[in-house]
Design a protein around this motif. Structure first.
Motif, PDB file in Angstrom:
ATOM      1  N   ILE A   2       0.846  -1.191   0.000  1.00  0.00           N
ATOM      2  CA  ILE A   2       0.000   0.000   0.000  1.00  0.00           C
ATOM      3  C   ILE A   2       0.888   1.251   0.000  1.00  0.00           C
ATOM      4  N   ASP A   3       0.304   2.401  -0.344  1.00  0.00           N
ATOM      5  CA  ASP A   3       1.058   3.642  -0.440  1.00  0.00           C
ATOM      6  C   ASP A   3       1.500   4.201   0.910  1.00  0.00           C
ATOM      7  N   ASP A   4       0.897   3.736   2.004  1.00  0.00           N
ATOM      8  CA  ASP A   4       1.272   4.214   3.332  1.00  0.00           C
ATOM      9  C   ASP A   4       2.713   3.840   3.645  1.00  0.00           C
ATOM     10  N   ASP A   5       3.280   4.560   4.620  1.00  0.00           N
ATOM     11  CA  ASP A   5       4.633   4.205   5.025  1.00  0.00           C
ATOM     12  C   ASP A   5       4.590   2.918   5.857  1.00  0.00           C
ATOM     13  N   PRO A   6       5.678   2.151   5.852  1.00  0.00           N
ATOM     14  CA  PRO A   6       5.694   0.846   6.538  1.00  0.00           C
ATOM     15  C   PRO A   6       5.337   0.927   8.022  1.00  0.00           C
ATOM     16  N   LYS A   7       5.774   1.981   8.694  1.00  0.00           N
ATOM     17  CA  LYS A   7       5.495   2.104  10.127  1.00  0.00           C
ATOM     18  C   LYS A   7       3.996   2.217  10.390  1.00  0.00           C
ATOM     19  N   SER A   8       3.282   3.017   9.613  1.00  0.00           N
ATOM     20  CA  SER A   8       1.840   3.171   9.844  1.00  0.00           C
ATOM     21  C   SER A   8       1.078   1.899   9.454  1.00  0.00           C
ATOM     22  N   ILE A   9       1.537   1.227   8.406  1.00  0.00           N
ATOM     23  CA  ILE A   9       0.921  -0.050   8.014  1.00  0.00           C
ATOM     24  C   ILE A   9       1.097  -1.061   9.144  1.00  0.00           C
ATOM     25  N   PHE A  10       2.329  -1.177   9.637  1.00  0.00           N
ATOM     26  CA  PHE A  10       2.618  -2.138  10.698  1.00  0.00           C
ATOM     27  C   PHE A  10       1.813  -1.829  11.953  1.00  0.00           C
ATOM     28  N   THR A  11       1.740  -0.565  12.324  1.00  0.00           N
ATOM     29  CA  THR A  11       0.981  -0.157  13.506  1.00  0.00           C
ATOM     30  C   THR A  11      -0.497  -0.492  13.348  1.00  0.00           C
ATOM     31  N   GLU A  41       9.311 -11.894  19.448  1.00  0.00           N
ATOM     32  CA  GLU A  41      10.006 -12.478  18.295  1.00  0.00           C
ATOM     33  C   GLU A  41       9.100 -12.461  17.059  1.00  0.00           C
ATOM     34  N   ILE A  42       7.821 -12.776  17.257  1.00  0.00           N
ATOM     35  CA  ILE A  42       6.864 -12.755  16.144  1.00  0.00           C
ATOM     36  C   ILE A  42       6.751 -11.347  15.575  1.00  0.00           C
ATOM     37  N   LEU A  43       6.646 -10.361  16.455  1.00  0.00           N
ATOM     38  CA  LEU A  43       6.523  -8.974  15.986  1.00  0.00           C
ATOM     39  C   LEU A  43       7.791  -8.519  15.260  1.00  0.00           C
ATOM     40  N   LEU A  44       8.934  -8.935  15.759  1.00  0.00           N
ATOM     41  CA  LEU A  44      10.187  -8.605  15.084  1.00  0.00           C
ATOM     42  C   LEU A  44      10.221  -9.220  13.684  1.00  0.00           C
ATOM     43  N   GLN A  45       9.842 -10.485  13.581  1.00  0.00           N
ATOM     44  CA  GLN A  45       9.825 -11.156  12.282  1.00  0.00           C
ATOM     45  C   GLN A  45       8.809 -10.506  11.341  1.00  0.00           C
ATOM     46  N   ALA A  46       7.663 -10.126  11.883  1.00  0.00           N
ATOM     47  CA  ALA A  46       6.647  -9.468  11.052  1.00  0.00           C
ATOM     48  C   ALA A  46       7.180  -8.134  10.521  1.00  0.00           C
ATOM     49  N   PRO A  51       8.505  -5.602   4.266  1.00  0.00           N
ATOM     50  CA  PRO A  51       8.855  -5.185   2.897  1.00  0.00           C
ATOM     51  C   PRO A  51       8.611  -6.272   1.843  1.00  0.00           C
ATOM     52  N   LYS A  52       8.548  -7.529   2.279  1.00  0.00           N
ATOM     53  CA  LYS A  52       8.334  -8.636   1.348  1.00  0.00           C
ATOM     54  C   LYS A  52       6.849  -8.898   1.092  1.00  0.00           C
ATOM     55  N   PHE A  53       5.959  -8.213   1.829  1.00  0.00           N
ATOM     56  CA  PHE A  53       4.520  -8.408   1.649  1.00  0.00           C
ATOM     57  C   PHE A  53       4.125  -7.916   0.268  1.00  0.00           C
ATOM     58  N   GLU A  54       3.538  -8.812  -0.508  1.00  0.00           N
ATOM     59  CA  GLU A  54       3.190  -8.483  -1.894  1.00  0.00           C
ATOM     60  C   GLU A  54       1.703  -8.245  -2.099  1.00  0.00           C
ATOM     61  N   GLY A  55       0.899  -8.435  -1.081  1.00  0.00           N
ATOM     62  CA  GLY A  55      -0.533  -8.197  -1.206  1.00  0.00           C
ATOM     63  C   GLY A  55      -1.314  -9.341  -1.817  1.00  0.00           C
ATOM     64  N   ARG A  56      -0.674 -10.487  -2.014  1.00  0.00           N
ATOM     65  CA  ARG A  56      -1.395 -11.637  -2.584  1.00  0.00           C
ATOM     66  C   ARG A  56      -2.319 -12.279  -1.565  1.00  0.00           C
ATOM     67  N   ALA A  60      -4.437 -10.267   7.490  1.00  0.00           N
ATOM     68  CA  ALA A  60      -4.679 -11.264   8.547  1.00  0.00           C
ATOM     69  C   ALA A  60      -3.976 -12.576   8.223  1.00  0.00           C
ATOM     70  N   THR A  61      -4.113 -13.026   6.984  1.00  0.00           N
ATOM     71  CA  THR A  61      -3.475 -14.276   6.561  1.00  0.00           C
ATOM     72  C   THR A  61      -1.963 -14.148   6.643  1.00  0.00           C
ATOM     73  N   TRP A  62      -1.415 -13.046   6.168  1.00  0.00           N
ATOM     74  CA  TRP A  62       0.025 -12.833   6.201  1.00  0.00           C
ATOM     75  C   TRP A  62       0.534 -12.802   7.641  1.00  0.00           C
ATOM     76  N   PHE A  63      -0.175 -12.075   8.523  1.00  0.00           N
ATOM     77  CA  PHE A  63       0.239 -11.968   9.922  1.00  0.00           C
ATOM     78  C   PHE A  63       0.234 -13.340  10.587  1.00  0.00           C
ATOM     79  N   TYR A  64      -0.821 -14.121  10.328  1.00  0.00           N
ATOM     80  CA  TYR A  64      -0.892 -15.471  10.884  1.00  0.00           C
ATOM     81  C   TYR A  64       0.250 -16.334  10.379  1.00  0.00           C
TER      82      TYR A  64
END
Length: 174
Positions: A2-11, A41-46, A51-56, A60-64
């Motif tokens: 998405i066009d948002d910055d990574p920090k706001s997306i992650f938050t 550790e999970i949050l660190l890995q997420a 940056p590798k999230f492609e939106g496919r 929720a699925t990606w986080f899980y």
């Protein structure tokens, strides 16, 4: 992404999916201290994987997927240390137990029994039970686990039977 910055997306995603992180961490750890370590550790890995999230897949699925893979890897790497380790004291509920009503205590006890039973399942079965408890569809579970929807149904059925056996005290220690 998405066009948002990574920090706001992650938050934003963390606000929406933090309960699944805690749920996965709790299922793969022995006590509240380990649960917190694994959740971190999970949050660190997420964060590192964002940056590798492609939106496919959905967020929720990606986080899980990140949470489950991190937890399974953590469990496998940490297994030698924990082989004979059992928690000496569960402290996470002791302070609030005095102020809880009988119904809340019963509910907490039931949840503890469920998580104890989930700990005894093979880790792939534990993962599918967690996804089921979080009310994901078979399609979403299949996406997270990388298996077919029909395989989700078979594994979930098997896991439910195993949980039922464990919760009813019918130990099959043969």
């Amino acid at each position: 992404m998405i066009d948002d910055d990574p920090k706001s997306i992650f938050t934003r995603w963390l606000d929406e999916h933090s309960s699944s992180v805690i749920q996965v961490a709790r299922a793969y750890s022995l006590n509240s201290e380990e649960c917190q370590d694994l959740a971190q550790e999970i949050l660190l890995q997420a964060w590192q994987s964002l940056p590798k999230f492609e939106g496919r897949a959905s967020a929720a699925t990606w986080f899980y997927r990140v949470a489950l893979h991190t937890a399974m890897n953590w469990h496998r790497k940490d297994k030698p240390r924990r082989t004979n380790q059992k928690p000496l004291l569960e402290t996470h509920a002791s302070v609030s137990e005095r102020t809880d009503s009988g119904e809340q205590l019963q509910q907490r006890e039931t949840i503890e029994q469920l998580y104890n039973a989930i700990h005894q399942l093979p880790k792939t079965d534990a993962a599918i039970v967690l996804l089921y408890l979080d009310e994901l569809s078979y399609r979403e579970m299949a996406d997270v686990l990388g298996i077919s929807e029909s395989n989700v149904g078979v594994r979930l059925n098997r896991a439910k039977k195993a949980l039922s056996t464990l919760l009813n005290g019918e130990s099959d220690e043969s």
